[in-house]
Each structure stands twice: as C-alpha cells, then as structure tokens.
Design a protein around this motif. Structure first.
Motif, PDB file in Angstrom:
ATOM      1  N   GLN A   1       0.824  -1.212   0.000  1.00 16.90           N
ATOM      2  CA  GLN A   1       0.000   0.000   0.000  1.00 16.90           C
ATOM      3  C   GLN A   1       0.857   1.260   0.000  1.00 16.90           C
ATOM      4  O   GLN A   1       0.500   2.264  -0.608  1.00 16.90           O
ATOM      5  CB  GLN A   1      -0.937  -0.024   1.204  1.00 16.90           C
ATOM      6  N   ASP A   2       1.999   1.223   0.685  1.00 17.27           N
ATOM      7  CA  ASP A   2       2.907   2.375   0.662  1.00 17.27           C
ATOM      8  C   ASP A   2       3.433   2.635  -0.749  1.00 17.27           C
ATOM      9  O   ASP A   2       3.669   3.784  -1.141  1.00 17.27           O
ATOM     10  CB  ASP A   2       4.084   2.137   1.614  1.00 17.27           C
ATOM     11  N   GLU A   3       3.586   1.561  -1.511  1.00 20.11           N
ATOM     12  CA  GLU A   3       4.093   1.710  -2.878  1.00 20.11           C
ATOM     13  C   GLU A   3       3.100   2.456  -3.764  1.00 20.11           C
ATOM     14  O   GLU A   3       3.471   3.109  -4.730  1.00 20.11           O
ATOM     15  CB  GLU A   3       4.388   0.320  -3.462  1.00 20.11           C
ATOM     16  N   LYS A   4       1.823   2.384  -3.417  1.00 17.81           N
ATOM     17  CA  LYS A   4       0.796   3.075  -4.203  1.00 17.81           C
ATOM     18  C   LYS A   4       0.929   4.593  -4.108  1.00 17.81           C
ATOM     19  O   LYS A   4       0.375   5.312  -4.928  1.00 17.81           O
ATOM     20  CB  LYS A   4      -0.603   2.646  -3.753  1.00 17.81           C
ATOM     21  N   GLN A   5       1.647   5.064  -3.093  1.00 18.17           N
ATOM     22  CA  GLN A   5       1.870   6.501  -2.981  1.00 18.17           C
ATOM     23  C   GLN A   5       2.537   7.055  -4.231  1.00 18.17           C
ATOM     24  O   GLN A   5       2.287   8.196  -4.632  1.00 18.17           O
ATOM     25  CB  GLN A   5       2.772   6.804  -1.781  1.00 18.17           C
ATOM     26  N   GLN A   6       3.402   6.256  -4.847  1.00 23.09           N
ATOM     27  CA  GLN A   6       4.123   6.718  -6.036  1.00 23.09           C
ATOM     28  C   GLN A   6       3.165   7.065  -7.167  1.00 23.09           C
ATOM     29  O   GLN A   6       3.367   8.037  -7.901  1.00 23.09           O
ATOM     30  CB  GLN A   6       5.112   5.630  -6.503  1.00 23.09           C
ATOM     31  N   ILE A   7       2.108   6.273  -7.308  1.00 24.42           N
ATOM     32  CA  ILE A   7       1.116   6.549  -8.359  1.00 24.42           C
ATOM     33  C   ILE A   7       0.439   7.883  -8.096  1.00 24.42           C
ATOM     34  O   ILE A   7       0.244   8.697  -9.004  1.00 24.42           O
ATOM     35  CB  ILE A   7       0.065   5.416  -8.404  1.00 24.42           C
TER      36      ILE A   7
END
Length: 712
Positions: free
Chosen positions: A214-220
C-alpha cells in the motif's frame, strides 16, 4: 475492459475484417503478450514494430531495423504477397506520425488494400493514451482500452508465481486483502512490488507485506498531482466517543475483507460511501483518517480547489482525471473535505458558464454508477446548502450527524490527547475537565490541552538563565501538566457553540431530523435525567407516531429516542416541495401519523397521563385539516372551492368550515385508532425495546417491523 474481454473483442473484430484497431494501454508488454498469444491460437502471422527496435515477426521471428519511412511500404508488400496467410501488425506509438500528410495518406490506403485480399489482415495501433484520431481515419478505427489487472488476474498471477511463499494458515479473507491491495497496479509493477515486499520482509510473505504494498501506491498518487495521499496515522482508538459511527465502520470492514467470489455468492454490495455532517471541529475529518487505518486502505484526499481551472474544459477534465486515478489505485478511500464549499451553490445562479454544474453532474453520476471499490467519504459543515442529488440513497450508504460531544465523550477526548502527549492521566480528573468544558468540540478540547502544555513549558523558562534552562530541558523526559493549568486553559477558550450559538443551534436542530446520529452517548445522558415513568411516556408517544408512519407510508424516521419529544416533521416522509402531488387520501394519512402519538397514549395510558406533546401534535394536525378545507377544497360541505380564492370569508359560514375540519380529523383519528388497537401487543414490544435501547436508528426500525409484521 479486462484481459478476457479485451482478447475476445480483438478476435471478433479481426474475423469481421475491421482494418484498424486502436489499443489503449500503458502496459505495452502485457498487450504484446495478449496479441501474440491470440495470433498463435488463431494461426495469424504476428508482426510488431517500433521506431526504436524496428520490425519483428513473421515465420522466422527475426528483427529488422526499420524506420517510419519504410514501415507502411513493408506492410503493404507483406499484405500483397500473403495470399493465404493472415497477418496482424502491432504498431507502437505510430499515432505521433499522423501529423505528416504524406504518412497519413499512405496509411489511409492500407484498409482498401486489405479489403481486396481474401486473407485477413489487421493493423493494431498501440499507445498509452488515446490521442486525437485524424478525421480521415474515424470511419476505419475501433478503440479498445485495456484496464489494469482485475482481482481474478491478480489472484492467478500471485498464486502461480508466489503461491509457495503464502502461509498455509492464511485465511481466505487475508488472501483477499493481499489481492485487493495489489489492484491499481500494472502486472509488471505487481511483480516488482511483491518482490520488494518479500525482500524487505526477509524473504517471507506475510501480512506486513500488505503494508509495504500500500505504501508503494503513494508513487502513483504523487506522479498525478491531483489527489493527496494520507498515510495511516490515526486509528479507531484516537476517536473519542462516536460509538455509532465506529460500529458502522467495523461492521462494513468485514464486507471489504471478503473475497470477490464470496461477495457475489452472498449477494452483498461493497459499501459505496458516507456523508458526515456536523458542527465544525467535532471530529468528521478525524473519522475519515481513522477509517483508512481501520480498513487498512489507502486514503486519498480530493482538494476541490485544484479541480476548477481557468481554461475552458479544464475543470471537467480534472474531475475525470481524479476519478480515473482513484479507480486506478482502488480499493481505496476517497475523502472529500467540506463538500458543501465545492457544490453548495450548484442549484443557484451559475456565474461560471455552468462549469460547476457540469463538474457536479460528472461527480454524482460516477457516485451512482461506479463499479470499482472506491469508498467515498465526504464531510460538510453547512448541509442545508448541499443539492438534493447528494442526499439520495444509492450515492451514499448513510448520512451521519456528528454532534457536540457529551460529558462522557469529552472525558474520553481529554484522555486521548493527554496520553498522546505523554501525560499521566491518573494525576488529572478528566470528569471535572469535561464538566468545565460544556459545549466544547473535540478540536477545542485538543487546543486547551496544547495551550496548557505550552504554558507549562514557558513557566519552566521564566526567571532562569538561558544556560540553566537549556541544561534543564535536556534532562526533561516529559512535562508534568497540572490539573489547574488545564482548567485555566479551558476558561481562556470561548467555544464555537457560544460564538455562533444561533447558527450551531439551528444546524443541530435541522440535522437531528434528517441524519443518523454518530453517537448514542448524548441521548443516553439526557435519558438518564428522566424517570422511568417519563421515559415510558415518551416511548409510547414516539412509538405511536412510528407505527402509523410504517403503516401509512411504509417508511421510518431517521431515528427516534426517549430523551425528548421529536418534532412532528420527523414523521412526515414527504418534503414540502413535493406536497403538490399529494392526494386527499395522502393528507389524511399524514394527519393519522401526526395523531398516532396521542392515540397510543389514549390506548395505553389513562387520560390524566396524556402529555403536552400530544396537544402540540393536535395543533399541527388541525392546521393541515384547515388547509385541506380552506385552500385545497377537500371539505365535504365546502368542497371544490378554495376560500383563499374568494378572499371573503363573510360569504361562508364559519361553522361549515369548522365542521369540515372536524370531520377530516375524526376520520383520520378513527383509522389510526383501528390500526393501533389491532397492533397493541406489537406496540408494547416496540415500546419496551425503545426504552431499553434509548435510541433506534432507521436500520433498527426496519429490522423490527420486518420481524414483527403489522396486523392489517
């Protein structure tokens, strides 16, 4: 469309001899694999071209360097030479060359050449976005857009590639959360993110990996710059009171945890959204942030100010972009703070050439029709300004009113903020603080705690040398906040409920009749001040109204409670603006609902026990009956005549008007007496439940009448 539909549509259109298919997707390698696999299964020759890597394909699967100048000629030659061979050409980013008239003219000739051959030949244009289609090609082009991997595709990929790393003890609901957390990512990014999460977790795939994903979705989100991403910082323990809304959050969490197949099997619906209205500073925004932590979902905040732009069409494009982005990272929570500021004046004068209205139309249509799991939670301080389209069921699951906190809730809020700042609550009396902060919002209580801590810190510095102060501060691990200092800070704050008393009182009165309360505490607190006899008297009265409302209109109030009597309008299900469609029968039914409380008292209590609330209802019922006779011409003696039109009451007998009003009231009362008499046992069960629960919301009332049908 998903992969299966995408592949199916391409195959159908190839067989139907459509010459040009425009494939829209950011996932170039995924589209290549789909198209190449389709060619293998159907016996087509597969060709792929890009300006950087040239032409690849054919029987020999060779790669030949080739620029844009030669590619169209090569395609034409290949089609002409292939008498019994079917060809599919995948051309990447070729749309950028359509600006050249010569190139476009040559490209337009290809459909005619394909039509002359017996073999099947199709050109697929692949691009990440759909650019403007040249008018010359519009008749020949069909557009297909490949969506990001859906739940089933993600489940297949993760199970096949990383299934051996998934713990056997994982419940299906935990697996479902993992698959849902990967929605919104491309197939390539799914592989990368899962590998990264496993690497960060020492080669193990467990629930901690879900947080990394879910933290990786911040990049989007950061790349798009239209929505703000809020990391999980608030939890349910940070909310003081508001037991009803916390209960709602927890109940719906279980639905989000179910797999897609189980949701379909059980006939459940994924929650759509919430509208929170209430006093400013009462904790609406905190609820939005805490919900993301409870459900373990990304929280996106829509800043409406960024949507509206100066360029024509820019605002409409921005709202569509926000919607697409939210759906791309779904499942997620989309938080719209102070939605009344964005769409509050949408029904009035439009000084922006209708831009706000068009943006609003796009938004509410999406709210109704959205299929992706995007939970929309909106807050409003001025709900009366919101257009009616935002209130209807189907766009939001529920509307909650967040009121001023009760004494019990204020105690909880003090404890939360004091413990957050490292204070020993046992040295402080939260109950006394709560009693001294009547009418304070949660934000004002937090400010009182902050002010007290700052004042305590400044007292340490007073009358001391700066070197001594610095040395002392270095040795401090916490500040010892005194009870007296907190009381002093409280007295220095004038709450909003005093500063804007008239507006806040009106907001509370208006919202109590239209929204579900977010807390039972305030109602219980007021009910505790009543005797058992008083509580039962109120319950009898409110139960009579509710039973008649269910019988006459098959509807229930938003909520009822035994803390005080409700206004009669709580039990009238039709807005005043829609009364023009009411029939005489409907108006008599409405009078029956209003008289229901008085009739229930007569049925279950003696005349000496009748309450003043019954006399107030009688006034309202009489006013409706009077309008039926004087304005609508619904009397038996004075019928088909509006006395308002005559403008001269001397032409009529006052007794005739009074007789007609009395007949209407008697008829409505007789009908209501029969209903209540037939359902006396049910009414007693309902009263007992209301006295026990203190407050029953609309869902509770619907469940009661569903399991306890009326005797008709």
């Amino acid at each position: 469309m998903n992969t299966k539909d995408f592949e199916k549509e391409i195959k159908i259109h190839i067989e139907a001899r459509y010459p040009i298919l425009w494939l829209v997707s950011f996932e170039e390698r995924r589209v290549e694999r789909i198209v190449e696999n389709l060619c293998e299964s159907t016996g087509f020759e597969y060709w792929s071209w890009s300006v950087s890597r040239g032409l690849y394909g054919g029987k020999k699967k060779k790669r030949e360097p080739m620029g844009r100048e030669k590619i169209l000629t090569t395609i034409e030659e290949t089609i002409l030479k292939s008498e019994n061979i079917n060809n599919l050409f995948l051309l990447k980013d070729i749309a950028g060359y359509f600006n050249s008239h010569e190139f476009l003219r040559k490209f337009r000739d290809l459909p005619a050449i394909m039509e002359e051959k017996n073999s099947l030949n199709t050109i697929c244009i692949l691009s990440p976005t759909l650019s403007d289609i040249p008018p010359e090609l519009e008749e020949d082009v069909v557009i297909f857009e490949l969506s990001l991997p859906d739940y089933d595709e993600i489940e297949e990929l993760v199970t096949k590639t990383y299934g051996h790393l998934i713990p056997q003890k994982w419940h299906s609901s935990t697996r479902s959360i993992l698959y849902k957390s990967l929605q919104g990512l491309s197939l390539d990014n799914i592989r990368r993110v899962v590998r990264k999460a496993i690497s960060l977790n020492n080669g193990v795939l467990n629930e901690s990996c879900i947080t990394y994903i879910q933290d990786e979705k911040q990049q989007i989100i950061k790349k798009q710059k239209t929505l703000d991403y809020y990391p999980h910082k608030e939890v349910i323990e940070h909310i003081g009171g508001l037991d009803e809304i916390k209960k709602w959050f927890i109940e719906r969490e279980h639905v989000f945890r179910l797999s897609k197949g189980k949701i379909d099997t059980l006939g459940l619906d994924i929650p759509k959204g919430l509208l929170l209205i209430g006093v400013p500073g009462s904790g609406k925004s905190l609820c939005c942030k805490a919900l993301a932590g409870i459900w373990n979902l990304p929280l996106l905040r829509l800043d409406v100010g960024r949507i509206f732009g100066s360029t024509v069409g820019e605002s409409e494009k921005s709202i569509r972009k926000c919607i697409q982005l939210a759906e791309a990272v779904s499942p997620c929570i989309l938080w719209i703070d102070e939605i009344d500021k964005a769409f509050g004046g949408v029904t009035g004068f439009q000084g922006d050439s209708g831009t706000q209205l068009r943006v609003f139309g796009t938004f509410v249509t999406w709210l109704q029709e959205k299929e992706k799991p995007v939970f929309v939670i909106a807050t409003a301080n001025e709900p009366k300004n919101l257009p009616p389209e935002l209130w209807r069921k189907g766009r939001y699951d529920e509307v909650f009113f967040v009121d001023l906190p009760s004494a019990e809730e204020r105690e909880d809020i003090y404890r939360i903020h004091l413990e957050k700042r490292g204070q020993n609550v046992t040295r402080i009396n939260p109950r006394e603080l709560a009693q001294n902060s009547q009418g304070f919002t949660g934000a004002e209580i937090e400010q009182a705690v902050k002010d007290a801590i700052v004042t305590t810190f400044n007292k340490l510095r007073s009358n001391r040398d700066s070197k001594d102060v610095d040395a002392m501060i270095e040795e401090l691990s916490s500040l010892n906040l005194s009870h007296e200092q907190l009381l002093s800070s409280i007295r220095n704050i004038t709450p909003l409920s005093i500063l804007k008393k008239e507006e806040i009182d009106e907001l509370r009165r208006w919202s109590h009749q239209r929204a579900r309360p977010a807390s039972r505490s305030l109602f219980r607190q007021r009910a505790e001040m009543l005797s058992d006899h008083e509580k039962r008297a109120i319950a009898i009265h409110e139960a009579g109204h509710t039973l008649m409302m269910w019988h006459n209109f098959n509807k229930t109030p938003v909520f009822i409670s035994v803390d005080n009597y409700k206004d009669y309008s709580t039990y009238t299900p039709i807005e005043e603006t829609l009364k023009s469609t009411f029939t005489k029968k409907d108006l008599v039914k409405e009078i029956g609902v209003i008289l229901g409380g008085m009739i229930a008292e007569e049925e279950l209590s003696n005349n000496d026990s009748q309450t003043v609330g019954a006399s107030q209802d009688l006034i309202q019922a009489t006013q409706i009956a009077r309008r039926m006779v004087v304005e609508y011409g619904f009397g038996e003696i004075m019928k088909n005549t509006s006395l308002i039109g005559l403008q001269d009451y001397a032409l009529t007998s006052g007794k005739e008007i009074l007789d007609d009003i009395q007949k209407i009231l008697d008829h409505a009362k007789t009908d209501a007496e029969q209903v209540i008499s037939k359902n006396k046992d049910l009414l007693n069960r309902f009263i007992d439940k209301l006295v026990k629960e203190v407050l029953l919301n609309g869902d509770d009332l619907m469940r009661f009448f569903s399991t306890n049908p009326l005797n008709l």
